[in-house]
Enzyme design. Structure first.
Site, PDB file in Angstrom:
ATOM      1  N   LYS A  76      45.703  23.407  20.838  1.00 13.26           N
ATOM      2  CA  LYS A  76      45.920  24.684  20.113  1.00 13.26           C
ATOM      3  C   LYS A  76      45.072  25.828  20.654  1.00 13.26           C
ATOM      4  O   LYS A  76      45.521  26.967  20.704  1.00 13.26           O
ATOM      5  CB  LYS A  76      45.686  24.505  18.622  1.00 13.26           C
ATOM      6  CG  LYS A  76      44.310  24.007  18.262  1.00 13.26           C
ATOM      7  CD  LYS A  76      44.404  22.855  17.320  1.00 13.26           C
ATOM      8  CE  LYS A  76      43.223  21.953  17.536  1.00 13.26           C
ATOM      9  NZ  LYS A  76      43.417  20.591  17.390  1.00 13.26           N
ATOM     10  N   LYS A  82      45.729  27.917  15.176  1.00 10.62           N
ATOM     11  CA  LYS A  82      47.023  27.403  14.715  1.00 10.62           C
ATOM     12  C   LYS A  82      47.886  28.538  14.152  1.00 10.62           C
ATOM     13  O   LYS A  82      49.086  28.585  14.386  1.00 10.62           O
ATOM     14  CB  LYS A  82      46.797  26.297  13.677  1.00 10.62           C
ATOM     15  CG  LYS A  82      46.152  25.049  14.304  1.00 10.62           C
ATOM     16  CD  LYS A  82      45.633  24.097  13.249  1.00 10.62           C
ATOM     17  CE  LYS A  82      45.027  22.832  13.865  1.00 10.62           C
ATOM     18  NZ  LYS A  82      44.237  22.067  12.898  1.00 10.62           N
TER      19      LYS A  82
HETATM   20  N1  HSE Z   1      39.770  19.494  13.316  1.00  8.59           N
HETATM   21  C1  HSE Z   1      41.090  19.660  12.824  1.00  8.59           C
HETATM   22  C2  HSE Z   1      41.112  19.566  11.314  1.00  8.59           C
HETATM   23  C3  HSE Z   1      42.060  18.627  13.328  1.00  8.59           C
HETATM   24  O1  HSE Z   1      40.077  19.333  10.675  1.00  8.59           O
HETATM   25  O2  HSE Z   1      42.168  19.760  10.754  1.00  8.59           O
HETATM   26  C4  HSE Z   1      42.611  18.940  14.658  1.00  8.59           C
HETATM   27  O3  HSE Z   1      43.269  20.156  14.688  1.00  8.59           O
END
Ligand code: HSE
Length: 434
Positions: free
Chosen positions: A105, A205
């Site tokens: 991402k 994201k």
């Molecule tokens: N570190 C991210 C989360 C997961 O805690 O959702 C991977 O994108």
């Protein structure tokens, strides 16, 4: 059974998941895409020992040339993360005529247009279902099942770590640092939690989702970002009392041809579908002008859920690879919509002050707010103490810049000890929305 050969970069949590799901669900995969998917080569670091079983040594390589120069490999899966060398390897794979699947991402949010252009010019596909919300299908639904809609709004719980922390704070009345430490000890949160708790991961994201949804290249820098480190148990308690739940939301809206793009803690009504998304689950709420409201819910991380998304991309490429791609993999290259500066957004706000308990303080603050067109919808003051008491306001809709200016002045009132927190309130109904 005819095989399609794939090169895998990275055999960590998600790479291992891809290896396992390909073996565990071989029959379903063949039934749904018509071919067996065979991992031909796996790029790993020197000294790496696979945690998954059944990986023969001759599949492993430390040299990307063994993948990119292998003409039998049609698809490359990138799961090494980070910007470089992932970007360089993806560009080389594309130039070598290979389709690419990635879960990266940060890379897509910052270099997605460059990678998409390279793939478009080379006539190959770039697929990235796993980059947002792990196993939850959201990228391909936006491109395909919802492709006939104008998307008006996306609101998502896009980070599992922060949702886990906020859920614990809400259910157990503990503070942020205690829950974070516990989550780190249990391996749920990273040793360096910055990307998660400061909202960078969710902002990456949201950049990808809004690029796809609004048909314009969205810049990561245009997404306003605020994490959850300032959330105090008092905020959670007041949220509950006022009928809200605190969530870290990624919010993207198109209003009058302009985009609002922001990641921040948000009060949402306790009966909103996102309020029921707890623990490390992710969810994305989408409003389309034809379909109406939809919500996608599930596991946003983890080996098997993320592998499910990665392999679905590989299968999709296999099914469509005989068609010449004349699409840009969901990206757009020419800006058509502007991002609205944060000061111009209009929202309701929760504001918590600590004030000296002296008659007239409430009036002084309310008067100052009024001078900046900020009107109040609820006020709570509890307790009596010379040392200070919390005073909480929910405002009606106001411009962010007016709120900030009013707060600067309120801060200089003698009886105001501190501005404890400001949290935006999302009530669900948009201005101008039917
Ligand atoms: N570190 C991210 C989360 C997961 O805690 O959702 C991977 O994108």
């Amino acid at each position: 059974m005819e095989k399609v050969k794939v090169g895998l970069m990275g055999l960590g949590t998600v790479g291992g998941g891809v290896w396992d799901v390909l073996r565990m669900n071989r029959d379903e995969i063949i039934r749904n895409c018509g071919y067996e998917i065979k991992i031909e080569k796996i790029l790993v670091k020197e000294g790496f020992k696979p945690k998954v079983s059944g990986v023969s040594k001759d599949k492993l390589t430390h040299n990307f040339d063994d993948i990119v120069e292998n003409d039998e490999i049609e698809i490359v899966i990138e799961l090494i993360g980070g910007i470089e060398p992932a970007r360089e390897y993806i560009l080389r794979a594309i130039k070598a005529g290979k389709h690419v699947v990635t879960a990266n991402k940060a890379l897509l949010a910052q270099h997605g247009v460059e990678l998409s252009k390279a793939a478009y010019e080379a006539g190959v596909r770039l697929s990235y279902e796993a980059s947002v919300a792990g196993g939850v299908p959201i990228i391909n639904p936006l491109k395909e099942s919802l492709g006939a809609n104008k998307i008006k709004k996306i609101m998502g719980i896009l980070n599992g770590t922060t949702n886990y922390i906020l859920t614990k704070m809400t259910n157990e009345n503990v503070d942020f640092h205690t829950v974070l430490k516990e989550a780190q000890d249990m391996g749920y949160a990273e040793a360096d939690p910055t990307a998660d708790v400061e909202g960078f991961d969710a902002a990456h994201k949201l950049t990808i989702l809004s690029t796809l949804a609004f048909g314009t290249p969205v810049k990561f820098e245009d997404v306003y970002r605020e994490g959850i480190t300032k959330i105090n148990p008092l905020d959670i308690e007041y949220a509950r009392e006022l009928g809200y739940v605190v969530k870290l939301l990624g919010i993207a809206k198109e209003i009058d041809g302009e985009l609002e793009l922001r990641v921040h803690p948000t009060f949402i009504p306790k009966n909103h579908p996102l309020a029921a998304v707890n623990d490390s689950f992710n969810a994305v709420f989408v409003k389309g002008n034809a379909v109406g409201d939809l919500m996608f819910y599930g596991r946003g991380a983890g080996d098997l859920p993320t592998a499910s998304a990665v392999i679905s991309d590989v299968m999709d490429i296999i099914k469509k690879r005989s068609l010449k791609p004349n699409l840009k993999n969901g990206f757009s290259y020419e800006p058509t919509k502007k991002a609205k500066p944060m000061g111009e957004i209009v929202n309701e706000y929760y504001i918590r002050f600590m004030v000296k308990d002296i008659p007239g303080v409430l009036g002084k603050i309310a008067t100052l707010f009024g001078e900046y067109n900020v009107s109040l919808s609820s006020v709570i003051q509890k307790g009596r103490s010379e040392r200070g008491v919390p005073l909480v306001f929910i405002t009606h809709e106001a411009r962010e810049s007016d709120i900030q200016k009013a707060l600067q002045e309120v801060n200089s009132i003698d009886e105001v000890i501190e501005i404890g927190n400001i949290i935006r309130v999302e009530n669900g109904q948009e201005r101008g929305e039917q």
